[in-house]
Every structure is written in C-alpha cells, then in structure tokens.
Design an enzyme around this catalytic site. Structure first.
Site, PDB file in Angstrom:
ATOM      1  N   ARG A   2      18.782  13.977  -2.936  1.00 34.62           N
ATOM      2  CA  ARG A   2      20.164  14.473  -2.804  1.00 34.62           C
ATOM      3  C   ARG A   2      20.195  15.873  -2.222  1.00 34.62           C
ATOM      4  O   ARG A   2      19.267  16.653  -2.392  1.00 34.62           O
ATOM      5  CB  ARG A   2      20.919  14.411  -4.135  1.00 34.62           C
ATOM      6  N   ARG A  41      28.213  31.903  -7.523  1.00 29.04           N
ATOM      7  CA  ARG A  41      28.114  32.170  -6.092  1.00 29.04           C
ATOM      8  C   ARG A  41      28.997  33.336  -5.669  1.00 29.04           C
ATOM      9  O   ARG A  41      29.489  33.385  -4.545  1.00 29.04           O
ATOM     10  CB  ARG A  41      28.463  30.900  -5.300  1.00 29.04           C
ATOM     11  N   CYS A  81      31.516  33.410 -11.715  1.00 30.01           N
ATOM     12  CA  CYS A  81      31.005  32.524 -10.662  1.00 30.01           C
ATOM     13  C   CYS A  81      29.546  32.822 -10.283  1.00 30.01           C
ATOM     14  O   CYS A  81      29.170  33.966 -10.055  1.00 30.01           O
ATOM     15  CB  CYS A  81      31.888  32.675  -9.430  1.00 30.01           C
ATOM     16  N   ASP A  96      20.264  25.474 -15.212  1.00 27.36           N
ATOM     17  CA  ASP A  96      19.774  25.478 -13.841  1.00 27.36           C
ATOM     18  C   ASP A  96      18.712  26.568 -13.817  1.00 27.36           C
ATOM     19  O   ASP A  96      19.022  27.753 -13.974  1.00 27.36           O
ATOM     20  CB  ASP A  96      20.922  25.801 -12.875  1.00 27.36           C
ATOM     21  N   CYS A 126      37.906  29.753  -2.515  1.00 32.82           N
ATOM     22  CA  CYS A 126      38.421  29.065  -3.694  1.00 32.82           C
ATOM     23  C   CYS A 126      39.864  29.493  -3.858  1.00 32.82           C
ATOM     24  O   CYS A 126      40.229  30.587  -3.432  1.00 32.82           O
ATOM     25  CB  CYS A 126      37.641  29.465  -4.942  1.00 32.82           C
ATOM     26  N   CYS A 138      36.816  32.593 -10.311  1.00 28.16           N
ATOM     27  CA  CYS A 138      36.361  32.692 -11.702  1.00 28.16           C
ATOM     28  C   CYS A 138      35.428  33.897 -11.780  1.00 28.16           C
ATOM     29  O   CYS A 138      34.491  34.010 -10.980  1.00 28.16           O
ATOM     30  CB  CYS A 138      35.590  31.448 -12.114  1.00 28.16           C
ATOM     31  N   ASP A 178      24.246  30.771 -15.513  1.00 26.50           N
ATOM     32  CA  ASP A 178      23.128  31.270 -14.715  1.00 26.50           C
ATOM     33  C   ASP A 178      22.973  32.773 -14.941  1.00 26.50           C
ATOM     34  O   ASP A 178      23.879  33.433 -15.420  1.00 26.50           O
ATOM     35  CB  ASP A 178      23.398  30.989 -13.235  1.00 26.50           C
ATOM     36  N   LYS A 215      17.844  21.576 -12.314  1.00 25.23           N
ATOM     37  CA  LYS A 215      18.574  21.466 -13.579  1.00 25.23           C
ATOM     38  C   LYS A 215      17.732  20.770 -14.639  1.00 25.23           C
ATOM     39  O   LYS A 215      17.136  19.735 -14.380  1.00 25.23           O
ATOM     40  CB  LYS A 215      19.865  20.686 -13.366  1.00 25.23           C
ATOM     41  N   ARG A 243      17.062  20.542  -2.593  1.00 25.25           N
ATOM     42  CA  ARG A 243      16.169  20.889  -3.693  1.00 25.25           C
ATOM     43  C   ARG A 243      15.488  19.672  -4.301  1.00 25.25           C
ATOM     44  O   ARG A 243      14.355  19.732  -4.742  1.00 25.25           O
ATOM     45  CB  ARG A 243      16.973  21.628  -4.752  1.00 25.25           C
ATOM     46  N   TYR A 244      16.210  18.566  -4.352  1.00 26.89           N
ATOM     47  CA  TYR A 244      15.646  17.314  -4.883  1.00 26.89           C
ATOM     48  C   TYR A 244      15.424  16.374  -3.713  1.00 26.89           C
ATOM     49  O   TYR A 244      16.146  16.444  -2.724  1.00 26.89           O
ATOM     50  CB  TYR A 244      16.638  16.668  -5.849  1.00 26.89           C
TER      51      TYR A 244
HETATM   52  C1  LIG Z   1      23.110  20.249  -9.105  1.00 27.14           C
HETATM   53  C2  LIG Z   1      22.538  20.050  -7.812  1.00 27.14           C
HETATM   54  C3  LIG Z   1      22.467  18.767  -7.242  1.00 27.14           C
HETATM   55  C4  LIG Z   1      22.992  17.534  -7.943  1.00 27.14           C
HETATM   56  O1  LIG Z   1      22.260  17.303  -9.080  1.00 27.14           O
HETATM   57  P1  LIG Z   1      22.606  16.164 -10.141  1.00 27.14           P
HETATM   58  O2  LIG Z   1      21.821  16.566 -11.320  1.00 27.14           O
HETATM   59  O3  LIG Z   1      22.176  14.888  -9.524  1.00 27.14           O
HETATM   60  O4  LIG Z   1      24.080  16.197 -10.375  1.00 27.14           O
HETATM   61  C5  LIG Z   1      21.878  18.645  -6.013  1.00 27.14           C
HETATM   62  N1  LIG Z   1      21.372  19.708  -5.348  1.00 27.14           N
HETATM   63  C6  LIG Z   1      21.429  20.954  -5.880  1.00 27.14           C
HETATM   64  C7  LIG Z   1      20.846  22.075  -5.115  1.00 27.14           C
HETATM   65  C8  LIG Z   1      22.025  21.169  -7.116  1.00 27.14           C
HETATM   66  O5  LIG Z   1      22.088  22.404  -7.623  1.00 27.14           O
HETATM   67  S1  SF4 Z   2      32.977  29.074 -10.281  1.00 27.93           S
HETATM   68 FE1  SF4 Z   2      33.015  30.076  -8.252  1.00 27.93          FE
HETATM   69  S2  SF4 Z   2      32.901  28.414  -6.777  1.00 27.93           S
HETATM   70 FE2  SF4 Z   2      33.495  27.512  -8.744  1.00 27.93          FE
HETATM   71  S3  SF4 Z   2      35.736  27.456  -8.733  1.00 27.93           S
HETATM   72 FE3  SF4 Z   2      35.152  29.359  -9.717  1.00 27.93          FE
HETATM   73  S4  SF4 Z   2      35.102  30.888  -8.086  1.00 27.93           S
HETATM   74 FE4  SF4 Z   2      35.099  28.881  -7.105  1.00 27.93          FE
END
Ligand SMILES: *Cc1c(COP(=O)(O)O)cnc(C)c1O
Ligand code: SF4
Length: 355
Positions: free
Chosen positions: A90, A108, A106, A303, A99, A103, A266, A310, A86-87
């Site tokens: 990174r 995801r 979550c 996000d 996991c 949670c 989110d 973010k 996305r960036y």
């Molecule tokens: C959060 C995230 C990162 C890391 O972002 P930082 O702000 O540098 O911690 C990298 N890629 C994705 C897709 C993310 O959601």
């Molecule tokens: S938020 Fe989702 S991915 Fe993160 S620890 Fe909890 S269950 Fe696992």
C-alpha cells in the site's frame, strides 16, 4: 486568562479577533496558522471545550519540547513527490496540504505552510510509479484533506488510480464531514460512490463533533454505499477516558462508521501538551473491551518514530505460557487454561514478546 472567559456563540471573525489580539497567540499563529470553519465555531461552546481545545492555538505549541518536525520520517520514504511507500502492498498519497480547519496537534504541521497542490505532472508520476509496482493493491489518499479538493481534481485522481488494474482498493482520509459538512457535496459523494471500493476514513475525536449536519453527511455517504471507518487521536484532556471514547464509538457504530484506529500521538514538536502515556491508552482499551462490542473497538496503534510503521498494542489476557497449556484471565479475574500442542510454548513466547 481573559480569553477563556469568552462565551458562545462564536463566529470565525470573533475567534480570529481573540487570537490575533493576544500577543503570544499571535506568535503561535505566525508559526502555525490558526484556521477554523464557521461550522466548528458554531458548535464550539467555550474556548476550552473539546472543540476549542483542538482548534484554538495555545502558547504551549511554542515549547521546545524535544519533539520532531517529521516524526514519521515520511520525507525519506518518498519515491515520487507526495507519495509515501512504506509497506509493500500500500501507498500513501498526500494530494493536498490544505485542511478546512487546522487541528493544533497535527502530525503534518510542517506542511501547513509549504503548499502541496496536485499537478497533472504529479498525477502522471504517481500513476507511472504504481503501474511499475504490481505489489501495490491499496492506495490511501490523504493530505491535508482530499475532500477539500475541487471535484474536477478529485475526479482526475480517482480516474488515474482506477486505470491501474492491480489497484483494488482506494481509501480516503478526511475530516471534512466534521469540520465543514457543507463542502461534502452530493456530487462529491456520488463520485466516490461510483468508483467503489473507496473506503472513507473519518478523523473524529469527540462525540461533540457529531453535530446534526455531520450526521446527515455520514448518513448520505453510508446510504450511497460508501464503507465508512474512523480514526481517533488519543488526546490528553479531550478524550483520554473510556467514558468519552465509549460514547464516541457507540455513536459512530450507530451512524454506520466502523471505528478503525485509535492513534497514540506522534512525537511532533510543539504538541506535547496533547500527548497521553502509552499505559493510559492500554488502560482505556482494557476498560472498553469490557463494555463495548468488538465491532466498536478500534486498533490502538503507535506510528513508530522514524518511519517504522504502525504497531497495534493490545492489553494482554495471558497470565502464563506452560509446556502443555496457556493460562488466561477473563474480565472477572477468573483463570482458564487452553491446551497447547507439543513444542508450542517457545513459538508462542516468541510471537508474544520477541524474547
Ligand atoms: C497508515 C499508513 C498506511 C495505511 O496503513 P493501514 O495500517 O493499512 O491502514 C499506508 N502507508 C503509510 C505511510 C501509512 O502511514
Ligand atoms: S490532523 Fe492535520 S491533516 Fe488531519 S485534519 Fe487536522 S490539520 Fe488536517
């Protein structure tokens, strides 16, 4: 409700019995499986304490609340399976969907049932992709919980990434030190320690999660030279007040964990009951500023829905921007001015508000 009159001590078996014997919760479980560890069951004091609220299913998860399945649009930003780019500098690599405990809030949740397993093929594909993208400096290994992988797999992942010259920094996002500290074994810690810099970011939301075994793991990782950070989800009725978060962040600092992110929830489907307003988050941050050193204050971030990335939000101290000075208010309400260079006013307004 009968369920919530249950008292400690809890075991995984007892909790499963309670959840499966409730017809509505059983439905929730079918959709989003209930999963908890013996350790979390043990430190839970009641089903609606800060641990219970995070891990025990609720009928509210079935609500059609307008939330989304993939609020961050991660599926669309994936050049190689399980890699999110996305960036520019990174990437995020989802190396497992497992996991130790689930949670209920979550982001995801959609991955809970479709299993991600890193195969040799996926490792090679990710490595090749990053190799052809020299702008990538930082790889965030997440999931699921990467530390739950067996040591051999973890090693293959780290070796693959460390073989790429331009990748300077590795990061691992994990909740295992909280959910199942025993599984953060000395040999996994040694593996991470020997491929520095690997920043370990711990997902933690409440002081009650800092049990004695968890503190011992943090101590072991910090002493091995692993830089530790944290991320905390702002959760309604669990940690959405400055007293709780102040205690949490102070405790984290004491155990050599630098608070990194405080995350606005989110817009995930079926998690509305955990969501706080943005203004609540800003109020808390404002209150923390007054009562906690800067070292203990994380960035409060949203996000953006749809993959926008973010965005940090900061309560503003600016009262007015004038031609020759900017006026700010301190915590006691006292106004002070700082001089501006000629022509700076418009630039500042643009940077602050995009107006
Ligand atoms: C959060 C995230 C990162 C890391 O972002 P930082 O702000 O540098 O911690 C990298 N890629 C994705 C897709 C993310 O959601
Ligand atoms: S938020 Fe989702 S991915 Fe993160 S620890 Fe909890 S269950 Fe696992």
């Amino acid at each position: 409700m009968k369920l919530f009159m249950q008292t400690a001590p809890f075991t995984v078996k007892k909790l499963r019995g309670l959840v499966y014997s409730d017809p509505v919760l059983k439905e929730v479980h079918k959709k989003y499986p209930f999963k908890i560890t013996p350790h979390l069951a043990q430190i839970m004091e009641s089903l609606d304490d800060p641990i219970g609220k995070q891990f025990i299913p609720s009928e509210l998860e079935l609500a059609e609340d307008g939330g989304m399945e993939d609020p961050l649009g991660e599926e669309h930003l994936s050049p190689v399976p399980h890699l999110v780019h996305r960036y520019p500098d990174r990437v995020l690599w989802l190396v497992t969907s497992r996991c130790a405990a689930r949670c209920r809030f979550c982001t995801r949740k959609r991955l809970w049932k479709h299993r991600i397993v890193v195969t040799e093929e996926n490792i090679v594909a990710v490595k090749d992709y990053i190799k052809t993208h020299p702008e990538v400096r930082d790889v965030l290994i997440s999931g699921g919980d990467p530390l739950l992988l067996d040591e051999e797999t973890l090693k293959r992942i780290i070796y693959a990434l460390r073989s790429i010259d331009h990748v300077a920094i590795l990061r691992i996002g994990t909740r295992l030190p909280i959910s199942d500290p025993e599984q953060v074994t000395p040999s996994k810690i040694a593996l991470l320690a020997s491929h520095q810099p690997i920043y370990v970011n711990i997902h933690i939301n409440h002081p009650q999660e800092l049990s004695t075994p968890t503190k011992q793991i943090l101590e072991a990782m910090a002493s091995a030279g692993i830089p530790l950070g944290s991320q905390t989800v702002l959760l309604k009725g669990i940690n959405d007040n400055d007293e709780t978060l102040r205690e949490l962040f102070l405790l984290l600092l004491k155990h050599r964990v630098r608070p990194y992110y405080l995350l606005q929830m989110d817009l995930m489907k079926g998690t509305t009951h955990f969501r706080t307003s943005i203004s609540r988050g800003l109020e808390i941050l404002q209150a923390l500023r007054h009562r906690l050193s800067g070292l203990g204050i994380p960035h409060f971030v949203i996000d953006l829905p749809g993959g926008g990335g973010k965005i940090p939000l900061v309560p503003s101290a600016i009262v007015a921007v004038k031609e020759k000075e900017i006026i700010m208010k301190n915590r006691l309400g006292k106004l002070s001015a700082y001089p501006l260079e000629p022509g700076e006013k418009d630039k500042i307004l643009k940077l602050l508000t995009h107006a």
